[in-house]
Design a protein around this motif. Structure first.
Motif, PDB file in Angstrom:
ATOM      1  N   THR A   8      44.569 -23.379   2.863  1.00  0.00           N
ATOM      2  CA  THR A   8      43.608 -22.273   3.032  1.00  0.00           C
ATOM      3  C   THR A   8      43.105 -22.377   4.474  1.00  0.00           C
ATOM      4  OG1 THR A   8      41.811 -23.670   2.196  1.00  0.00           O
ATOM      5  CG2 THR A   8      42.921 -22.207   0.618  1.00  0.00           C
ATOM      6  N   ARG A  59      50.320 -11.859   5.412  1.00  0.00           N
ATOM      7  CA  ARG A  59      49.890 -11.662   4.024  1.00  0.00           C
ATOM      8  C   ARG A  59      51.034 -11.926   3.050  1.00  0.00           C
ATOM      9  NH1 ARG A  59      44.602 -11.766   3.026  1.00  0.00           N
ATOM     10  NH2 ARG A  59      43.428  -9.984   3.765  1.00  0.00           N
ATOM     11  N   SER A 110      45.791 -16.465   3.254  1.00  0.00           N
ATOM     12  CA  SER A 110      44.582 -16.009   2.558  1.00  0.00           C
ATOM     13  C   SER A 110      43.525 -15.575   3.568  1.00  0.00           C
ATOM     14  CB  SER A 110      44.025 -17.142   1.690  1.00  0.00           C
ATOM     15  OG  SER A 110      43.778 -18.295   2.479  1.00  0.00           O
ATOM     16  N   ASN A 111      42.534 -14.850   3.083  1.00  0.00           N
ATOM     17  CA  ASN A 111      41.462 -14.383   3.958  1.00  0.00           C
ATOM     18  C   ASN A 111      40.744 -15.564   4.609  1.00  0.00           C
ATOM     19  OD1 ASN A 111      41.779 -11.686   3.716  1.00  0.00           O
ATOM     20  ND2 ASN A 111      39.879 -11.286   2.610  1.00  0.00           N
ATOM     21  N   ASN A 137      37.572 -17.183   7.078  1.00  0.00           N
ATOM     22  CA  ASN A 137      36.131 -16.919   7.147  1.00  0.00           C
ATOM     23  C   ASN A 137      35.766 -16.065   8.357  1.00  0.00           C
ATOM     24  OD1 ASN A 137      35.752 -18.568   4.884  1.00  0.00           O
ATOM     25  ND2 ASN A 137      35.541 -20.399   6.156  1.00  0.00           N
ATOM     26  N   ILE A 197      37.768 -14.036  12.048  1.00  0.00           N
ATOM     27  CA  ILE A 197      38.921 -13.753  12.895  1.00  0.00           C
ATOM     28  C   ILE A 197      38.439 -13.578  14.325  1.00  0.00           C
ATOM     29  CG2 ILE A 197      40.824 -12.162  13.386  1.00  0.00           C
ATOM     30  CD1 ILE A 197      40.854 -11.463  10.417  1.00  0.00           C
ATOM     31  N   LYS A 200      40.444  -4.773  10.619  1.00  0.00           N
ATOM     32  CA  LYS A 200      39.558  -4.168   9.608  1.00  0.00           C
ATOM     33  C   LYS A 200      40.338  -3.661   8.401  1.00  0.00           C
ATOM     34  CE  LYS A 200      35.885  -2.754  12.818  1.00  0.00           C
ATOM     35  NZ  LYS A 200      35.166  -1.617  13.435  1.00  0.00           N
ATOM     36  N   GLU A 211      43.485  -4.737   7.364  1.00  0.00           N
ATOM     37  CA  GLU A 211      44.243  -5.759   6.634  1.00  0.00           C
ATOM     38  C   GLU A 211      43.368  -6.882   6.094  1.00  0.00           C
ATOM     39  OE1 GLU A 211      47.511  -5.898   5.817  1.00  0.00           O
ATOM     40  OE2 GLU A 211      47.683  -3.846   6.574  1.00  0.00           O
ATOM     41  N   PHE A 212      42.201  -7.106   6.705  1.00  0.00           N
ATOM     42  CA  PHE A 212      41.327  -8.202   6.266  1.00  0.00           C
ATOM     43  C   PHE A 212      39.951  -7.640   5.916  1.00  0.00           C
ATOM     44  CE2 PHE A 212      44.495 -10.234   9.000  1.00  0.00           C
ATOM     45  CZ  PHE A 212      44.892 -11.313   8.214  1.00  0.00           C
ATOM     46  N   ASP A 270      36.364  -7.144   4.619  1.00  0.00           N
ATOM     47  CA  ASP A 270      35.181  -8.003   4.451  1.00  0.00           C
ATOM     48  C   ASP A 270      35.253  -9.321   5.212  1.00  0.00           C
ATOM     49  OD1 ASP A 270      34.077  -6.109   2.658  1.00  0.00           O
ATOM     50  OD2 ASP A 270      35.215  -6.978   0.991  1.00  0.00           O
ATOM     51  N   VAL A 271      36.214  -9.467   6.117  1.00  0.00           N
ATOM     52  CA  VAL A 271      36.268 -10.661   6.963  1.00  0.00           C
ATOM     53  C   VAL A 271      35.607 -10.328   8.295  1.00  0.00           C
ATOM     54  CG1 VAL A 271      37.748 -12.331   8.152  1.00  0.00           C
ATOM     55  CG2 VAL A 271      38.389 -11.489   5.880  1.00  0.00           C
ATOM     56  N   TRP A 293      34.617 -10.206  12.211  1.00  0.00           N
ATOM     57  CA  TRP A 293      35.430 -10.296  13.423  1.00  0.00           C
ATOM     58  C   TRP A 293      34.573 -10.783  14.577  1.00  0.00           C
ATOM     59  CZ3 TRP A 293      35.113  -6.547  17.690  1.00  0.00           C
ATOM     60  CH2 TRP A 293      36.026  -6.822  18.716  1.00  0.00           C
TER      61      TRP A 293
END
Length: 387
Positions: free
Chosen positions: A160, A220, A225-226, A228, A230, A243, A245-246, A248-249, A251
């Motif tokens: 992860t 992916r 995995s996502n 915390n 980027i 935004k 592809e990920f 709620d991650v 930036w």
């Protein structure tokens, strides 16, 4: 029936060959051992001594044929045993492949470390004792393709990831009789063990939303995995792809690039104090300190119309450039910039500068993949990145 029993440690023999100056002695020993090994293989298949009449016999010996094999100390002549029915086939060359490929690996390492193909050709000639063409060197280098392909397409489900750094650099490639720019996309992550890991790369067209989207889709598909957070620069296509592809991650905008954007539009003379405050914003220990320094900078320059553009950029990008404050303070210096992946780019650029223009996109993928594969092995043994 007399048989020869011995075990060859090919890796150890390779090491001895590469480090030994007694080429003729080593070559003679190698020829003796390899010929004896193949003779023992044929004896096992025949299952009878010479001229022995027995119901156990499986084949009849039928002399030898000669074959040359190129190894790091030169070219050796071997006597390959035969049987009358043609069924005998030695396994030696398959087992010996690691040794046989040391010459190829030497060429690859030379190219990866920035030696031109012309110089590698001369190096091969001095070692192998025969002339080789540039195309020969290029074709031999292609032997690395399967390994690079396996590495670049490997599953990413084993780890992860906490942080993901992404960046692109440009190279020159010949295409349709023209020299064109290609983008090299690179992704480096910090895994759950707090170690760096090169997780992806590709050579494609110029930076765009679609190209970055395809790059992330590949990550992916391989099980990434996502993370915390980027971290990247503020390229428009890259931002939108992140935004998309990920979800709620958060930036993090690289603060080095962000500062450069602001300083580029500032007055050049007598602005030392302003620059110092601006830089200190992103070295503050907390987000509250950063906000206070931002306000101090704006108060200092807001009456000067020459700074209006800087204020606008700072206001617009402050939120994205301070996401790193949400994470442990000991991580800040590592995750507020893309410096980590920039160092990887420099390693590629150092090798790529020797070539300058790649003959095609495949050769670019091969060299850059070889450099990254080599770097990834170094990263694996590095100390923990996040201290």
């Amino acid at each position: 029936m007399t048989q020869i029993h011995f075990t060859l440690n090919f890796e150890e023999m390779t090491k001895e060959l590469l480090n030994c100056n007694l080429n003729n002695v080593i070559k003679g020993q190698l020829i003796t051992i390899m010929n004896a090994y193949m003779e023992a293989e044929r004896d096992k298949l025949v299952n009878a001594n010479i001229k022995e009449k027995t119901d156990e016999r499986q084949a009849v010996r039928n002399g030898y044929y000669e074959r040359q094999l190129t190894v790091p100390v030169g070219t050796i002549d071997l006597k390959i045993p035969r049987t009358r029915d043609g069924e005998f086939s030695t396994e030696l060359f398959e087992k010996y492949s690691r040794m046989d490929q040391t010459l190829v690996l030497m060429m690859i390492e030379s190219v990866v470390n920035g030696v031109s193909t012309r110089k590698v050709t001369k190096l091969v000639e001095s070692i192998a004792g025969k002339q080789v063409s540039k195309s020969f060197v290029s074709n031999m280098l292609k032997k690395l393709d399967p390994e690079i392909k396996r590495w670049s397409e490997r599953p990413l489900t084993k780890n992860t990831y906490k942080y993901l750094f992404v960046d692109a650099m440009y190279i020159k490639v010949r295409e349709n009789h023209k020299i064109v720019s290609k983008a090299v996309y690179i992704a480096q992550a910090i895994n759950h063990q707090d170690k760096r890991e090169l997780v992806g790369f590709s050579v494609s067209e110029k930076e765009s939303h679609i190209a970055w989207q395809e790059f992330f889709a590949d990550l992916r598909a391989r099980g990434f995995s996502n993370p915390n957070l980027i971290i990247s620069d503020a390229h428009k296509g890259l931002k939108s792809a992140i935004k998309e592809e990920f979800l709620d991650v958060p930036w993090q905008r690289c603060t080095v690039h962000f500062l450069r954007n602001m300083i580029d539009v500032m007055p050049k003379k007598n602005t030392e104090q302003e620059r110092l405050i601006l830089k200190s914003i992103f070295r503050a220990p907390t987000i509250q300190h950063a906000k206070e320094l931002r306000d101090e900078f704006i108060s200092l320059v807001e009456d000067n119309p020459k700074f209006q553009k800087v204020i606008d950029i700072l206001d617009e990008g402050f939120h994205d450039a301070t996401q790193f404050f949400k994470f442990p303070e000991r991580h800040h210096k590592h995750i507020r910039t893309t410096n980590s992946i920039e160092n990887t780019n420099l390693q590629i650029r150092r090798r790529e500068s020797v070539i300058r223009i790649f003959p095609n996109q495949d050769s670019a993928f091969r060299l850059i993949g070889a450099v990254l594969l080599d770097l990834s092995e170094t990263l694996d043994i590095n100390k923990t990145f996040l201290k």
